[in-house]
Scaffold this active site. Structure first.
Site, PDB file in Angstrom:
ATOM      1  N   ILE A 119       0.838  -1.198   0.000  1.00 51.42           N
ATOM      2  CA  ILE A 119       0.000   0.000   0.000  1.00 51.42           C
ATOM      3  C   ILE A 119       0.874   1.249   0.000  1.00 51.42           C
ATOM      4  O   ILE A 119       0.604   2.207  -0.727  1.00 51.42           O
ATOM      5  CB  ILE A 119      -0.940   0.010   1.215  1.00 51.42           C
ATOM      6  CG1 ILE A 119      -1.839  -1.227   1.203  1.00 51.42           C
ATOM      7  CG2 ILE A 119      -1.795   1.278   1.217  1.00 51.42           C
ATOM      8  CD1 ILE A 119      -2.632  -1.416   2.480  1.00 51.42           C
ATOM      9  N   HIS A 172     -14.406   1.093   7.166  1.00 49.60           N
ATOM     10  CA  HIS A 172     -13.431   0.083   6.750  1.00 49.60           C
ATOM     11  C   HIS A 172     -13.754  -0.453   5.353  1.00 49.60           C
ATOM     12  O   HIS A 172     -13.842  -1.666   5.125  1.00 49.60           O
ATOM     13  CB  HIS A 172     -13.365  -1.068   7.758  1.00 49.60           C
ATOM     14  CG  HIS A 172     -12.014  -1.745   7.768  1.00 49.60           C
ATOM     15  ND1 HIS A 172     -11.537  -2.447   8.843  1.00 49.60           N
ATOM     16  CD2 HIS A 172     -11.030  -1.798   6.817  1.00 49.60           C
ATOM     17  CE1 HIS A 172     -10.341  -2.934   8.568  1.00 49.60           C
ATOM     18  NE2 HIS A 172     -10.017  -2.542   7.335  1.00 49.60           N
ATOM     19  N   ASP A 175     -10.631   5.112   8.579  1.00 50.77           N
ATOM     20  CA  ASP A 175     -11.373   4.044   7.912  1.00 50.77           C
ATOM     21  C   ASP A 175     -11.380   2.771   8.740  1.00 50.77           C
ATOM     22  O   ASP A 175     -12.265   1.937   8.595  1.00 50.77           O
ATOM     23  CB  ASP A 175     -10.760   3.754   6.531  1.00 50.77           C
ATOM     24  CG  ASP A 175     -11.526   2.685   5.772  1.00 50.77           C
ATOM     25  OD1 ASP A 175     -12.717   2.923   5.482  1.00 50.77           O
ATOM     26  OD2 ASP A 175     -10.949   1.620   5.476  1.00 50.77           O
ATOM     27  N   GLU A 189     -14.803  -2.885  15.660  1.00 50.82           N
ATOM     28  CA  GLU A 189     -15.603  -2.628  14.469  1.00 50.82           C
ATOM     29  C   GLU A 189     -16.877  -3.459  14.540  1.00 50.82           C
ATOM     30  O   GLU A 189     -16.823  -4.625  14.933  1.00 50.82           O
ATOM     31  CB  GLU A 189     -14.817  -2.981  13.203  1.00 50.82           C
ATOM     32  CG  GLU A 189     -13.682  -2.008  12.951  1.00 50.82           C
ATOM     33  CD  GLU A 189     -12.930  -2.274  11.655  1.00 50.82           C
ATOM     34  OE1 GLU A 189     -12.971  -3.433  11.182  1.00 50.82           O
ATOM     35  OE2 GLU A 189     -12.317  -1.343  11.129  1.00 50.82           O
ATOM     36  N   ASP A 232       9.250   1.677   9.179  1.00 51.96           N
ATOM     37  CA  ASP A 232       8.988   0.257   8.943  1.00 51.96           C
ATOM     38  C   ASP A 232      10.267  -0.515   9.255  1.00 51.96           C
ATOM     39  O   ASP A 232      11.199  -0.537   8.442  1.00 51.96           O
ATOM     40  CB  ASP A 232       8.557  -0.004   7.503  1.00 51.96           C
ATOM     41  CG  ASP A 232       8.019  -1.414   7.300  1.00 51.96           C
ATOM     42  OD1 ASP A 232       8.521  -2.338   7.972  1.00 51.96           O
ATOM     43  OD2 ASP A 232       7.110  -1.610   6.480  1.00 51.96           O
ATOM     44  N   ARG A 283      -5.505  -1.045  10.312  1.00 51.56           N
ATOM     45  CA  ARG A 283      -6.293  -1.774  11.298  1.00 51.56           C
ATOM     46  C   ARG A 283      -6.493  -0.881  12.520  1.00 51.56           C
ATOM     47  O   ARG A 283      -5.557  -0.224  12.983  1.00 51.56           O
ATOM     48  CB  ARG A 283      -5.588  -3.075  11.705  1.00 51.56           C
ATOM     49  CG  ARG A 283      -5.518  -4.118  10.609  1.00 51.56           C
ATOM     50  CD  ARG A 283      -6.910  -4.653  10.265  1.00 51.56           C
ATOM     51  NE  ARG A 283      -6.852  -5.759   9.302  1.00 51.56           N
ATOM     52  CZ  ARG A 283      -6.923  -5.602   7.995  1.00 51.56           C
ATOM     53  NH1 ARG A 283      -7.044  -4.371   7.487  1.00 51.56           N
ATOM     54  NH2 ARG A 283      -6.894  -6.651   7.189  1.00 51.56           N
TER      55      ARG A 283
END
Length: 350
Positions: free
Chosen positions: A181, A307, A283, A288, A200, A260
């Site tokens: 992504i 999401h 999002d 959830e 990262d 997430r």
């Protein structure tokens, strides 16, 4: 023409037509003999798939004469039992689940000399698009315009004489996570001439030159103009962005989460948003769906979606299309691109 590969596809029968287009199936048929097996294995498709002995045996029998085994929603976990029963297996592939889920025993595959390929990154295209949209929405402070949707009369003069909206061009963007992504989002950001700094610990540092990004600590990334969370849910990332990290967001910054919800401490997130000096495009949520009484729902500096970043008409068949690409490479003697390597396994946090 004799088919070169024997390919077995195990999945939920009700989802087969949603993911497998006739065109890609025909394309695969030029290099393979294809067969299907219907499964409705229990378990969370985005988490660890439990081993059910009866289904384990069925999958082992189905795979016994195959060169390639493909699995996705509904399929059982691919275990050492399956690999032991299928001596001809060259590749096992997960078409869609979660790149950090547990549908394939990667260690057992490695011991059997079988490649593991995962094309669940097919959703990186729409997720990156939605991340870009949320970045722009945050900078233009569009969440405050919900009053227009509610039917309230709003004077435009304030927004013309003292415009609160800002442009993305030239802003420094921080990315938390730099996988598929992140790579796609970097491509989308190129016309905006945004310097990109990524956090990262698992990304090869060679990507800095190849992708024109810089790497830095999480604290450094949190202090950028726009911060986008792309980190997967693993034991190591749960609550990774908490009160201390959110405090580093500068006044006027935009924070976007399309990964997430569990990566961000929700209490700290609400508290930071309540300060009102930063903007949020969310999002992903934890839990959830987002609670009906969540304070985030009423904040004028928070834009919410359910999401849906990776859910598009185009993405669903792309998972299988990318896997067919991989099998064409395999058939031509070329290494598949989306292999689950030791570095990827380490990133899972298992």
């Amino acid at each position: 023409m004799t088919a070169e590969l024997k390919v077995g596809i195990a999945c939920h029968p009700g989802l087969r037509d949603h993911y497998i287009s006739q065109g890609d199936l025909t394309r695969l048929g030029t290099i393979a003999e294809i067969s299907f097996a219907d499964f409705e294995a229990p378990g969370d498709p985005w988490g660890q798939i439990p081993v059910v002995p009866e289904l384990d045996d069925r999958l082992a029998e189905f795979a016994s004469d195959k060169d390639v085994l493909l699995v996705f929603h509904g399929a059982p976990r691919v275990t050492s039992r399956v690999f032991a029963a299928a001596p001809n297996l060259r590749l096992v592939g997960d078409i869609e689940g979660d790149r950090f889920a547990g549908r394939i025993d990667v260690a057992a595959a490695r011991a059997a000399g079988v490649l593991v390929v995962d094309t669940t990154h097919a959703s990186s295209w729409p997720v990156a698009e939605w991340a870009l949209a949320l970045m722009l929405i945050g900078l233009r402070q569009n969440a405050r315009f919900r009053e227009i949707i509610a039917g309230h009369d709003m004077s435009q003069s304030e927004y013309r004489t003292r415009p609160p909206g800002r442009e993305l061009t030239g802003k420094t963007v921080g990315l938390i996570g730099f996988g598929h992504i992140g790579w796609r989002l970097r491509e989308f950001l190129a016309p905006f001439e945004c310097p990109i700094i990524a956090y990262d610990p698992y990304a090869p540092r060679e990507l800095a030159d190849a992708q024109r990004v810089d790497f830095a600590s999480l604290a450094t990334v949190m202090g950028r103009d726009v911060v986008v969370c792309l980190a997967p849910a693993t034991p190591h990332t749960t609550g990774m962005i908490g009160e201390a990290e959110l405090a580093l967001l500068r006044e006027g910054a935009v924070f976007v989460n399309v990964s997430r919800g569990s990566v961000v401490d929700v209490r700290a997130l609400i508290a930071r948003a309540q300060q009102g000096d930063t903007w949020f495009g969310l999002d992903a949520h934890d839990p959830e769906p987002l609670a009906v009484d969540s304070p985030l729902r009423g904040m004028s500096n928070v834009f919410l979606s359910a999401h849906i970043a990776g859910v598009t008409v185009e993405a669903q068949p792309r998972f299988f299309a990318l896997m067919v690409d991989e099998l064409e490479r395999l058939s031509a003697g070329i290494e598949p691109r989306a292999q689950i390597t030791d570095r990827v396994v380490a990133g899972r946090g298992n």
